[in-house]
Design an enzyme around this catalytic site. Structure first.
Site, PDB file in Angstrom:
ATOM      1  N   LYS A 163     -11.476 -24.325   7.535  1.00 11.21           N
ATOM      2  CA  LYS A 163     -11.377 -24.803   8.934  1.00 11.21           C
ATOM      3  C   LYS A 163     -11.306 -26.333   8.958  1.00 11.21           C
ATOM      4  O   LYS A 163     -10.550 -26.917   9.737  1.00 11.21           O
ATOM      5  CB  LYS A 163     -12.580 -24.320   9.751  1.00 11.21           C
ATOM      6  CG  LYS A 163     -12.629 -22.798   9.895  1.00 11.21           C
ATOM      7  CD  LYS A 163     -13.874 -22.353  10.637  1.00 11.21           C
ATOM      8  CE  LYS A 163     -14.024 -20.848  10.593  1.00 11.21           C
ATOM      9  NZ  LYS A 163     -15.218 -20.352  11.245  1.00 11.21           N
ATOM     10  N   GLY A 166     -15.883 -13.309  16.949  1.00  9.76           N
ATOM     11  CA  GLY A 166     -15.945 -12.094  17.759  1.00  9.76           C
ATOM     12  C   GLY A 166     -14.551 -11.647  18.155  1.00  9.76           C
ATOM     13  O   GLY A 166     -13.719 -12.478  18.523  1.00  9.76           O
ATOM     14  N   GLU A 204     -20.290 -11.569   5.792  1.00 13.58           N
ATOM     15  CA  GLU A 204     -19.307 -10.739   5.089  1.00 13.58           C
ATOM     16  C   GLU A 204     -20.095  -9.760   4.218  1.00 13.58           C
ATOM     17  O   GLU A 204     -21.286  -9.975   3.951  1.00 13.58           O
ATOM     18  CB  GLU A 204     -18.426 -11.636   4.200  1.00 13.58           C
ATOM     19  CG  GLU A 204     -17.551 -12.612   4.969  1.00 13.58           C
ATOM     20  CD  GLU A 204     -16.477 -11.908   5.797  1.00 13.58           C
ATOM     21  OE1 GLU A 204     -15.977 -10.854   5.371  1.00 13.58           O
ATOM     22  OE2 GLU A 204     -16.162 -12.404   6.892  1.00 13.58           O
ATOM     23  N   LYS A 245      -6.084 -18.118   8.103  1.00 10.75           N
ATOM     24  CA  LYS A 245      -6.169 -19.548   7.751  1.00 10.75           C
ATOM     25  C   LYS A 245      -5.404 -19.884   6.470  1.00 10.75           C
ATOM     26  O   LYS A 245      -5.079 -21.043   6.228  1.00 10.75           O
ATOM     27  CB  LYS A 245      -7.645 -19.934   7.535  1.00 10.75           C
ATOM     28  CG  LYS A 245      -8.492 -19.890   8.781  1.00 10.75           C
ATOM     29  CD  LYS A 245      -9.938 -20.247   8.495  1.00 10.75           C
ATOM     30  CE  LYS A 245     -10.855 -19.084   8.303  1.00 10.75           C
ATOM     31  NZ  LYS A 245     -11.013 -18.091   9.308  1.00 10.75           N
TER      32      LYS A 245
HETATM   33  N1  NAP Z   1     -13.235 -11.611  13.273  1.00 12.03           N
HETATM   34  C1  NAP Z   1     -13.328 -12.809  13.883  1.00 12.03           C
HETATM   35  O1  NAP Z   1     -14.210 -13.072  14.715  1.00 12.03           O
HETATM   36  C2  NAP Z   1     -12.291 -13.882  13.558  1.00 12.03           C
HETATM   37  C3  NAP Z   1     -12.343 -15.105  14.251  1.00 12.03           C
HETATM   38  C4  NAP Z   1     -11.353 -16.065  13.990  1.00 12.03           C
HETATM   39  C5  NAP Z   1     -10.388 -15.797  13.030  1.00 12.03           C
HETATM   40  N2  NAP Z   1     -10.395 -14.612  12.351  1.00 12.03           N
HETATM   41  C6  NAP Z   1      -9.358 -14.382  11.342  1.00 12.03           C
HETATM   42  O2  NAP Z   1      -8.501 -13.354  11.798  1.00 12.03           O
HETATM   43  C7  NAP Z   1      -7.970 -12.625  10.686  1.00 12.03           C
HETATM   44  C8  NAP Z   1      -8.235 -11.144  10.903  1.00 12.03           C
HETATM   45  O3  NAP Z   1      -9.632 -10.903  10.974  1.00 12.03           O
HETATM   46  P1  NAP Z   1     -10.178  -9.407  11.146  1.00 12.03           P
HETATM   47  O4  NAP Z   1     -11.630  -9.543  11.393  1.00 12.03           O
HETATM   48  O5  NAP Z   1      -9.323  -8.663  12.107  1.00 12.03           O
HETATM   49  O6  NAP Z   1      -9.910  -8.826   9.657  1.00 12.03           O
HETATM   50  P2  NAP Z   1      -9.757  -7.294   9.237  1.00 12.03           P
HETATM   51  O7  NAP Z   1     -10.493  -6.415  10.173  1.00 12.03           O
HETATM   52  O8  NAP Z   1     -10.065  -7.248   7.771  1.00 12.03           O
HETATM   53  O9  NAP Z   1      -8.185  -6.980   9.442  1.00 12.03           O
HETATM   54  C9  NAP Z   1      -7.187  -7.439   8.572  1.00 12.03           C
HETATM   55  C10 NAP Z   1      -5.950  -6.580   8.783  1.00 12.03           C
HETATM   56  O10 NAP Z   1      -4.892  -7.083   7.947  1.00 12.03           O
HETATM   57  C11 NAP Z   1      -4.231  -5.972   7.330  1.00 12.03           C
HETATM   58  N3  NAP Z   1      -3.507  -6.400   6.129  1.00 12.03           N
HETATM   59  C12 NAP Z   1      -3.987  -6.771   4.918  1.00 12.03           C
HETATM   60  N4  NAP Z   1      -2.970  -7.109   4.090  1.00 12.03           N
HETATM   61  C13 NAP Z   1      -1.822  -6.954   4.814  1.00 12.03           C
HETATM   62  C14 NAP Z   1      -0.445  -7.153   4.519  1.00 12.03           C
HETATM   63  N5  NAP Z   1      -0.047  -7.603   3.327  1.00 12.03           N
HETATM   64  N6  NAP Z   1       0.462  -6.892   5.502  1.00 12.03           N
HETATM   65  C15 NAP Z   1       0.062  -6.449   6.729  1.00 12.03           C
HETATM   66  N7  NAP Z   1      -1.226  -6.248   7.065  1.00 12.03           N
HETATM   67  C16 NAP Z   1      -2.152  -6.492   6.105  1.00 12.03           C
HETATM   68  C17 NAP Z   1      -5.369  -5.055   7.039  1.00 12.03           C
HETATM   69  O11 NAP Z   1      -4.859  -3.775   6.738  1.00 12.03           O
HETATM   70  P3  NAP Z   1      -5.821  -2.673   6.012  1.00 12.03           P
HETATM   71  O12 NAP Z   1      -6.888  -2.359   7.008  1.00 12.03           O
HETATM   72  O13 NAP Z   1      -4.866  -1.578   5.821  1.00 12.03           O
HETATM   73  O14 NAP Z   1      -6.335  -3.350   4.774  1.00 12.03           O
HETATM   74  C18 NAP Z   1      -6.093  -5.116   8.400  1.00 12.03           C
HETATM   75  O15 NAP Z   1      -5.406  -4.326   9.346  1.00 12.03           O
HETATM   76  C19 NAP Z   1      -8.654 -13.199   9.444  1.00 12.03           C
HETATM   77  O16 NAP Z   1      -7.809 -14.133   8.819  1.00 12.03           O
HETATM   78  C20 NAP Z   1      -9.900 -13.888  10.008  1.00 12.03           C
HETATM   79  O17 NAP Z   1     -10.334 -14.983   9.205  1.00 12.03           O
HETATM   80  C21 NAP Z   1     -11.307 -13.652  12.613  1.00 12.03           C
END
Ligand code: NAP
Length: 360
Positions: A224, A338, A209, A126
Site C-alpha cells: 500500500k 470489508g 489471514e 495490489k
Molecule cells: N477483503 C477486503 O476487505 C479487501 C480490501 C481491499 C482490497 N482487497 C483486495 O481485493 C482482492 C480480492 O480480495 P478477496 O478478499 O475477494 O479475495 P478472495 O476471496 O481470495 O478472492 C479472490 C478471487 O480471485 C480468483 N482468482 C484467483 N486466481 C485467478 C485467476 N488467475 N484468474 C481469475 N480469477 C482468479 C479466486 O478464484 P478461486 O476462488 O477459484 O481461487 C477468487 O474468486 C485482493 O487483491 C485483496 O487484497 C480486499
C-alpha cells in the site's frame, strides 16, 4: 432504462469482493442507472476454474446462479456453461471495463492486453502496481485505470491524493495506519493482552489471514505504501522501504501451528515495549511514514490522545501533509477493509472510469 449507457464489465475473481460487487450491481442497478445514467452489465465472470462469458451481457439467472454457488464456497465451474479461462482475452475491446479482484500476478498478461486494447481497468489487486517500476509504470501512466480500493478499501485516499496533485499542491509526506488487523493487535497490546493471546484472538475472529504472519510481516502494508508513494510521483522500489515485521526471523519459516505455539516467546518483548511507551504517556501503533526520501513501516510510540493513539478497532487513518495542508494535514479515516465498503469502492471506480471513457 432505455437511454442508459451500457457498460460491459469483466470480473476477474469472484471471491469476497467480486461476489459482493456482483450482488451490489444486481441489487442497485436501478438507483445506479437513475443517478449515473449507466447500466453496468457483467459480460465475464472468472475464477481459477474458468469463465462464464457472454459479450452481449450474462443473463441475470446465470449471474444469480454464480452468486449462489460462489457464496457456498464452490467454484464457477459448478454453473452450467463454463468455458476456459484463456477466453477472457477475446472479450477485450474499447469501452469494456476489466476489474481485477484477485490477489495473483497471473492476471498480468490479461491486464497488459487490456491496456493494448484500450479497455478501462479497475484494480483491487495490489500486485500489478507493486512489481518493479519498469513493469508497474505502464499501469501508473495508463489514463483509463482506477485503483482506489488497493489502499484503505473504500476510503477515498487515491482520488484525494490525485486531486491534490492535479491542483498543483505539493505532497510532502504521507503518514498513517494502513492495517486494520495490526491496529486491532496494537489496541489489544495496549490493554496488556499478551502478544500471543492477541494474535490467537485476531486469528480466531477471522481478522488475520490464515497464516497471521502474512499480516505481521507488514508486507501488505508495504504494498500500500509503494502504491501511495508511486501515486505521489516518488518512483520507489520495494527495496527502498524499511519494514518492521512483528515476529523474529527464527519464527519465519515454521508451520502456522508451530508459529502459534512459539508466539508466547515474544510476549515479554512486546509487553516491555508497550510499558515503555505508556510510561511516557504514549502508546504503540503500526505506522507507515512516506516521503520522497523513502519510507518506514513499523511499531512507533505515538501520543495516547493523538488521532493515531485514539484510533480504535480495524479503522485506517491516512494523513496527507502538503504545501497547502501544512499546519494540520488532510485526514481520511474510517473502515479500511470489508467486502461491502471495498466492493462499493470498486463500483465507484467503474462509474467514474465509464464516464471518463464516454467523454473520450
Ligand atoms: N477483503 C477486503 O476487505 C479487501 C480490501 C481491499 C482490497 N482487497 C483486495 O481485493 C482482492 C480480492 O480480495 P478477496 O478478499 O475477494 O479475495 P478472495 O476471496 O481470495 O478472492 C479472490 C478471487 O480471485 C480468483 N482468482 C484467483 N486466481 C485467478 C485467476 N488467475 N484468474 C481469475 N480469477 C482468479 C479466486 O478464484 P478461486 O476462488 O477459484 O481461487 C477468487 O474468486 C485482493 O487483491 C485483496 O487484497 C480486499
Amino acid at each position: 432504462m432505455a437511454s442508459n449507457h451500457r457498460v460491459p464489465v469483466i470480473f476477474l475473481g469472484v471471491g469476497n469482493i467480486g461476489r459482493t460487487l456482483l450482488r451490489q450491481i444486481l441489487e442497485g442497478k436501478e438507483v445506479v442507472a437513475r443517478r449515473t445514467g449507466l447500466l453496468l452489465a457483467p459480460i465475464v465472470l472468472a475464477d481459477v476454474s474458468g469463465v462464464l462469458l457472454d459479450p452481449a451481457g450474462l443473463p441475470e439467472e446465470m449471474l444469480r446462479a454464480a452468486l449462489e454457488v460462489t457464496a457456498n464456497g464452490k467454484l464457477l465451474k459448478s454453473v452450467p456453461g463454463i468455458q476456459s479461462l484463456d477466453r477472457v482475452i477475446e472479450t477485450l475491446r474499447p469501452g469494456v471495463i476489466l476489474v481485477d479482484m484477485t490477489a495473483t500476478p497471473k492476471t498480468m498478461p490479461t491486464l497488459l492486453a487490456a491496456i493494448e486494447t484500450e479497455c478501462g481497468i479497475v484494480l483491487a489487486n495490489k500486485i500489478p502496481l507493486t512489481t518493479n517500476w519498469g513493469t508497474a509504470e505502464a499501469f501508473f501512466e495508463y489514463p483509463y485505470l482506477r485503483y482506489e480500493c488497493t489502499v484503505g478499501a473504500g476510503l477515498p485516499v487515491i482520488k484525494t491524493l490525485r486531486c491534490l496533485l492535479d491542483t498543483d499542491d505539493e505532497v510532502e509526506a504521507i503518514e498513517g495506519c494502513l492495517s486494520g488487523t495490526l491496529n486491532y493487535l496494537c489496541t489489544r497490546l495496549e490493554h496488556h493482552i499478551p502478544y500471543s493471546d492477541a494474535i490467537a484472538e485476531a486469528h480466531d475472529l477471522g481478522y488475520t489471514e490464515p497464516d497471521p504472519r502474512d499480516d505481521l510481516s507488514g508486507k501488505d502494508i508495504a504494498r500500500k505504501v509503494l502504491i501511495l508513494a508511486r501515486t505521489a510521483g516518488w518512483e520507489m522500489e520495494e527495496a527502498d522501504l524499511t519494514v518492521e515485521a512483528l515476529y523474529t526471523e527464527s519464527l519465519a519459516n515454521i508451520s502456522v501451528e508451530e508459529f502459534m505455539v512459539a508466539a508466547p516467546s515474544l510476549d515479554v518483548e512486546y509487553a516491555t515495549r508497550v510499558r515503555k511507551a505508556q510510561s511516557m504517556g504514549r502508546t504503540l501503533r503500526y505506522v507507515a511514514h512516506i516521503d520522497p526520501e523513502g519510507s518506514t513501516v513499523g511499531l512507533k510510540p505515538v501520543d495516547r490522545d493523538s488521532p493515531l493513539g485514539t484510533l480504535r478497532g480495524s479503522d485506517n487513518y491516512i494523513a496527507l501533509y502538503t504545501a497547502r495542508y501544512d499546519e494540520s494535514p488532510l485526514v481520511i479515516s474510517g473502515p479500511g477493509a470489508g467486502p461491502e465498503v471495498t466492493a462499493a469502492g470498486v463500483m465507484g471506480d467503474i462509474i467514474e472510469l465509464a464516464h471518463q471513457m464516454i467523454k473520450k
